[in-house]
Scaffold this active site. Structure first.
Site, short mmCIF file in Angstrom:
data_model
loop_
_atom_site.label_atom_id
_atom_site.label_comp_id
_atom_site.label_asym_id
_atom_site.label_seq_id
_atom_site.Cartn_x
_atom_site.Cartn_y
_atom_site.Cartn_z
N CYS A 106 37.94 44.61 39.35
CA CYS A 106 39.18 45.09 38.27
C CYS A 106 40.31 44.29 38.44
O CYS A 106 40.85 44.19 39.64
CB CYS A 106 39.48 46.41 39.26
SG CYS A 106 40.91 47.48 38.28
N CYS B 57 43.70 45.90 38.95
CA CYS B 57 44.03 46.56 40.36
C CYS B 57 44.26 45.40 41.28
O CYS B 57 45.19 45.46 42.02
CB CYS B 57 42.67 47.18 40.93
SG CYS B 57 41.76 48.27 39.72
N ASP B 58 43.32 44.08 41.28
CA ASP B 58 43.60 43.18 42.18
C ASP B 58 44.28 41.72 41.57
O ASP B 58 44.49 40.93 42.62
CB ASP B 58 42.18 42.81 42.64
CG ASP B 58 41.72 44.15 43.32
OD1 ASP B 58 42.30 44.86 43.91
OD2 ASP B 58 40.24 44.17 43.43
#
Ligand code: NAP
Length: 302
Positions: free
Chosen positions: A131, A134-135
């Site tokens: 992701c 997200c990261d």
């Protein structure tokens, strides 16, 4: 006994909930995560949902959830472990208990596929991610590689190119599968290098990800890419595990149903990415949710 239990709160589940609430069905939505939205939450920018160009995945999910809340939809956070067909009654088993309903709508969507190469597990959370939204921020000014050639891979690479010094895109063919508009944008970026016709073979490092080894599918020559992060975007698998066998599925595990979402088992309906179909988009998931409620209303009259 509820009229309907909706399993999943992505665009399909939430659209079904909106239509179900307006039809005054006695219903609950069971969602596994504390945040509604499904895969959309992990999308940095959604640019093909009508009237909301460029909206972030999180904002779109929150808008859908707000819409449901305004209509008084009852969300339950719990994990479904199985569904049993008892004819006119369906039993939904969860980690916390059991629920009964006349009809069930399976809308648990899909999840990312894994590569299955050495290092993928070892470095999960230590440089290997599924992701970018997200990261991605952990890799500011660093070098990353994205594996895949679909919409998700290309969107992720564009997003990462904004943050990272350099982004490799490793694709197993010489042509991307992603929408043309995304391809054009990706190929115009100076800090993106395409690694065509190559498969990722392993991920190496000491304590965290340091290298991605790729192999040219024609010459079989290996190349080492010095990277801090590897983003895997090689497609999706259906979240079908708790429901396997409840109705007919295709070879990949998706539930077979027409536009009305009616599966081979009366009273079991499917909507969104879990349905066997050719185009998995937010808008088609939402369309499935609306169509399924129409069919469920007819079913409840029988
Ligand atoms: P996808 O479209 O199935 O693309 C998967 C990519 O990964 C393909 O390029 C495929 O290569 C490659 N691949 C698959 N297995 C591989 C392996 N073992 N090793 C190396 N490469 C591999 O999947 P996706 O990009 O995750 O998208 C999933 C679905 O969500 C799609 O239907 C997509 O259109 C949809 N989506 C919608 C939106 C939106 O509504 N805005 C946004 C993002 C995604 P090949 O090309 O060679 O097969």
């Amino acid at each position: 006994m509820y009229d309907l239990i909706i399993i999943g709160s992505g665009p399909a589940g939430m659209t079904a909930a909106i239509y179900g609430a307006r039809a005054e069905l006695d219903m609950i939505v069971i969602e596994k995560n504390f945040m509604s939205g499904g895969q959309v939450i992990n999308t940095y920018e959604v640019d093909n949902y009508p009237a909301l160009p460029g909206i972030s995945g999180i904002d779109l999910s929150m808008k859908m959830r707000e819409h449901c809340d305004n209509l008084g939809v009852n969300f339950v956070t719990d994990e479904v472990t199985g569904v049993e067909d008892l004819g006119d009654k369906k039993l939904v088993k969860t980690v916390q208990g059991e629920y009964e309903a006349k009809a069930v709508l399976l809308a648990s969507g899909a999840d990312h596929s894994r590569l299955g190469i050495p290092g993928e597990d070892t470095f999960g959370g230590r440089g290997v991610s599924y992701c970018a939204t997200c990261d991605g921020a952990f890799f500011r000014n660093k070098t990353t590689a994205v594996i895949g050639g679909g919409n998700v891979a290309v969107e992720d690479a564009i997003y990462l190119a904004n943050l990272c010094e350099k982004v490799y895109v490793v694709h197993r063919r010489d042509e991307l599968r992603a929408d043309k508009v995304l391809q054009k944008k990706l190929l115009s970026l100076d800090n993106v290098e395409m690694v065509w016709n190559s498969n990722a073979v392993r991920i190496e490092g000491e304590k965290k990800t340091e290298r991605l080894i790729v192999k040219d599918k024609f010459t079989e020559a290996e190349r080492t890419l010095d990277v801090d992060g590897v983003f895997v975007a090689v497609g999706i698998v259906p979240n079908a595990e708790p429901f396997n066998g409840i109705a007919d599925q295709d070879k990949a595990g998706y539930f077979i149903a027409g536009e009305d979402g009616a599966t081979s088992t009366p009273g079991i309906f499917v909507a969104g990415d879990l349905r066997a179909k050719s185009l998995r988009q937010i808008i088609t998931a939402a369309g499935d949710g609306a169509n399924a409620i129409h069919a469920i209303q007819q079913y409840l009259l029988h």
